[in-house]
Design a protein around this motif. Structure first.
Motif, PDB file in Angstrom:
ATOM      1  N   GLU A  31     -23.753 -44.557 106.335  1.00 38.08           N
ATOM      2  CA  GLU A  31     -22.673 -43.593 106.552  1.00 38.08           C
ATOM      3  C   GLU A  31     -23.049 -42.532 107.597  1.00 38.08           C
ATOM      4  OE1 GLU A  31     -22.555 -45.777 103.110  1.00 38.08           O
ATOM      5  OE2 GLU A  31     -24.035 -44.209 103.486  1.00 38.08           O
ATOM      6  N   GLU A  59      -8.448 -43.471 102.657  1.00 36.71           N
ATOM      7  CA  GLU A  59      -9.432 -44.086 101.756  1.00 36.71           C
ATOM      8  C   GLU A  59      -8.666 -44.892 100.721  1.00 36.71           C
ATOM      9  OE1 GLU A  59     -13.554 -43.162  99.295  1.00 36.71           O
ATOM     10  OE2 GLU A  59     -12.495 -41.519 100.284  1.00 36.71           O
ATOM     11  N   CYS A  75      -4.053 -40.989 101.600  1.00 36.71           N
ATOM     12  CA  CYS A  75      -3.906 -41.025 103.053  1.00 36.71           C
ATOM     13  C   CYS A  75      -3.365 -39.709 103.592  1.00 36.71           C
ATOM     14  CB  CYS A  75      -2.962 -42.175 103.423  1.00 36.71           C
ATOM     15  SG  CYS A  75      -2.712 -42.388 105.180  1.00 36.71           S
ATOM     16  N   ILE A 108      -8.816 -35.230 102.516  1.00 39.28           N
ATOM     17  CA  ILE A 108      -9.649 -36.394 102.778  1.00 39.28           C
ATOM     18  C   ILE A 108     -11.087 -35.924 102.955  1.00 39.28           C
ATOM     19  CG2 ILE A 108     -10.110 -38.333 104.321  1.00 39.28           C
ATOM     20  CD1 ILE A 108      -7.537 -38.640 102.735  1.00 39.28           C
ATOM     21  N   LEU A 112     -18.628 -39.718 103.389  1.00 39.33           N
ATOM     22  CA  LEU A 112     -18.650 -40.501 102.150  1.00 39.33           C
ATOM     23  C   LEU A 112     -19.943 -40.308 101.372  1.00 39.33           C
ATOM     24  CD1 LEU A 112     -17.105 -43.843 103.484  1.00 39.33           C
ATOM     25  CD2 LEU A 112     -15.948 -42.005 102.236  1.00 39.33           C
ATOM     26  N   TYR A 129     -11.212 -39.402  94.623  1.00 40.62           N
ATOM     27  CA  TYR A 129     -12.444 -40.107  94.918  1.00 40.62           C
ATOM     28  C   TYR A 129     -13.604 -39.104  94.890  1.00 40.62           C
ATOM     29  CZ  TYR A 129     -10.108 -44.258  96.880  1.00 40.62           C
ATOM     30  OH  TYR A 129      -9.363 -45.393  97.069  1.00 40.62           O
ATOM     31  N   ASN A 131     -17.270 -39.391  96.320  1.00 43.71           N
ATOM     32  CA  ASN A 131     -18.017 -40.322  97.169  1.00 43.71           C
ATOM     33  C   ASN A 131     -19.514 -40.007  97.187  1.00 43.71           C
ATOM     34  OD1 ASN A 131     -15.656 -41.800  98.400  1.00 43.71           O
ATOM     35  ND2 ASN A 131     -15.139 -39.709  99.032  1.00 43.71           N
ATOM     36  N   CYS A 138     -19.530 -44.658  93.767  1.00 41.46           N
ATOM     37  CA  CYS A 138     -18.250 -44.000  94.021  1.00 41.46           C
ATOM     38  C   CYS A 138     -17.490 -43.953  92.705  1.00 41.46           C
ATOM     39  CB  CYS A 138     -17.452 -44.780  95.066  1.00 41.46           C
ATOM     40  SG  CYS A 138     -15.818 -44.070  95.453  1.00 41.46           S
ATOM     41  N   SER A 178     -14.201 -47.508 110.675  1.00 43.49           N
ATOM     42  CA  SER A 178     -13.916 -48.226 109.439  1.00 43.49           C
ATOM     43  C   SER A 178     -15.207 -48.481 108.686  1.00 43.49           C
ATOM     44  CB  SER A 178     -13.217 -49.560 109.743  1.00 43.49           C
ATOM     45  OG  SER A 178     -13.042 -50.309 108.553  1.00 43.49           O
ATOM     46  N   ASP A 208     -12.529 -47.235 104.061  1.00 47.22           N
ATOM     47  CA  ASP A 208     -12.326 -45.912 104.631  1.00 47.22           C
ATOM     48  C   ASP A 208     -12.005 -46.071 106.116  1.00 47.22           C
ATOM     49  OD1 ASP A 208     -12.825 -42.871 103.907  1.00 47.22           O
ATOM     50  OD2 ASP A 208     -13.652 -43.180 105.909  1.00 47.22           O
ATOM     51  N   ARG A 210     -10.524 -44.042 109.780  1.00 44.75           N
ATOM     52  CA  ARG A 210     -10.235 -42.789 110.488  1.00 44.75           C
ATOM     53  C   ARG A 210      -9.954 -43.135 111.939  1.00 44.75           C
ATOM     54  NH1 ARG A 210     -13.269 -38.601 107.116  1.00 44.75           N
ATOM     55  NH2 ARG A 210     -13.876 -39.883 105.319  1.00 44.75           N
TER      56      ARG A 210
END
Length: 212
Positions: A31, A59, A75, A108, A112, A129, A131, A138, A178, A208, A210
């Motif tokens: 990540e 996510e 989202c 968001i 993560l 979530y 993370n 998770c 992604s 995930d 962006r």
């Protein structure tokens, strides 16, 4: 030898955006700590101040159970947010849709790792979530209540394989970030009063995204 060098994972830098506003593209082994792609310099043809309005952050998770599959989505699409719950019943091959289009508070996660939180709350329900991908974990929980569907769930996810982390060039300085991960799932889902528990075969995929 059949895989392009650009598709082989390399060590992940701290940030997805360089100091000069250019994007880091490639395939990475873990990540990113900093994924603030609002800092990108002219990722689209629009003026720089419009970056926030054109940015989509997403996510989503598919949880695969014995009797069905739950899709849970949080989202932020720049000018509005979205929460989506869909359940596919393997027994009847039917779909149960829990869509929450009304105004909502959406956050968001900035990354993560380290317990970062992505969540959204509406009048019909919520999704959250927690993370901890740096620890291979998770947590996903949420609920939805409407005339069409009543959904409640809480899952602890544990990573099964190495992550897939990519920053794909959709333009000169326009990325689609992604990350996809494969997990075991432990927890429960309640659909219109029917409780479904995980078993040894229960898995989940977290996705995930962006980008502009």
């Amino acid at each position: 030898k059949y895989i392009s060098e650009k598709r082989r994972s390399v060590a992940t830098p701290k940030s997805l955006v360089n100091k000069d506003g250019s994007c880091v593209f490639g395939t990475f082994d873990k990540e990113f700590e900093d994924m603030d792609i609002l800092k990108l310099k002219k990722p689209t043809g629009a003026p720089q101040f419009m970056n926030k309005l054109k940015l989509t952050l997403w996510e989503a998770t598919e949880v695969h159970l014995k009797n069905g599959v739950l899709l849970a989505v949080c989202c932020d699409m720049g000018i509005f947010g979205k929460v989506l719950h869909v359940f596919y019943d393997k027994r009847t091959e039917g779909l149960l849709l829990g869509h929450q289009p009304e105004e909502q508070e959406t956050t968001i996660a900035p990354n993560l790792i380290n317990g970062s939180i992505a969540q959204a709350t509406t009048g019909a329900g919520q999704i959250k979530y927690i993370n901890d991908f740096d620890k291979g974990r998770c947590r996903l929980c949420g609920k939805h209540k409407s005339d069409e569907a009543q959904i409640e769930y809480d899952f602890e996810l544990t990573r099964l394989s190495k992550p897939s982390v990519v920053s794909i060039p959709f333009g000169k300085n326009r990325p689609l970030y992604s990350q996809k991960d494969f997990f075991t799932a432990k927890g429960r889902l309640v659909i219109n009063g029917e409780e479904m528990l995980t078993d040894d075969d229960s898995t989940a995929i977290v996705d995930d995204h962006r980008g502009y």
